[in-house]
Scaffold this motif. Structure first.
Motif: not given
Length: 121
Positions: A83-85, A91-98
């Motif tokens: 579960l480490a970032p 990218l998977h959790h925040h694709p638009f931000r990345v």
């Protein structure tokens, strides 16, 4: 004479509160200053009695060492559970931000390099 004991710039609120509590528990006479609206001041905890400097520094150093060990253990536990970032998880959790940050970085890079490319003719 007062002594700067602990800077609060970019220190999480939880850590700052624990340091305040520790210093209070050990009976150190301290006061706190804020950076102010424009951030021109020094956000810090100050020690009123310079004679207490070594003892106060020892308490804070011991706390920070224990905090570092605790954070490393938590990080290893997250790693063990997967579960480490990481970049791919972000990218998977925040694709638009990345993608937006990547585009901004590439845009800044392009603006920085384009004037030099015109000199190569």
């Amino acid at each position: 004479m007062t002594v700067l004991l602990f800077r609060l710039h970019q220190v999480p609120d939880e850590e700052a509160e624990e340091v305040r509590r520790l210093l209070d528990e050990h009976g150190f006479d301290t006061y706190e200053t804020r950076a102010g609206f424009w951030g021109l001041g020094v956000a810090a905890i100050w020690l009123r009695d310079e004679a207490q400097r070594e003892a106060a520094r020892e308490v804070i150093d011991h706390y920070q060492q224990a905090l570092g060990e605790r954070v490393r253990r938590e990080r290893h536990a997250l790693d063990a559970r997967g579960l480490a970032p990481t970049l791919w998880r972000r990218l998977h959790h925040h694709p638009f931000r990345v993608l937006l940050l990547t585009a901004a970085a590439l845009g800044i890079l392009a603006l920085s390099v384009l004037p030099f490319l015109g000199l190569i003719d």
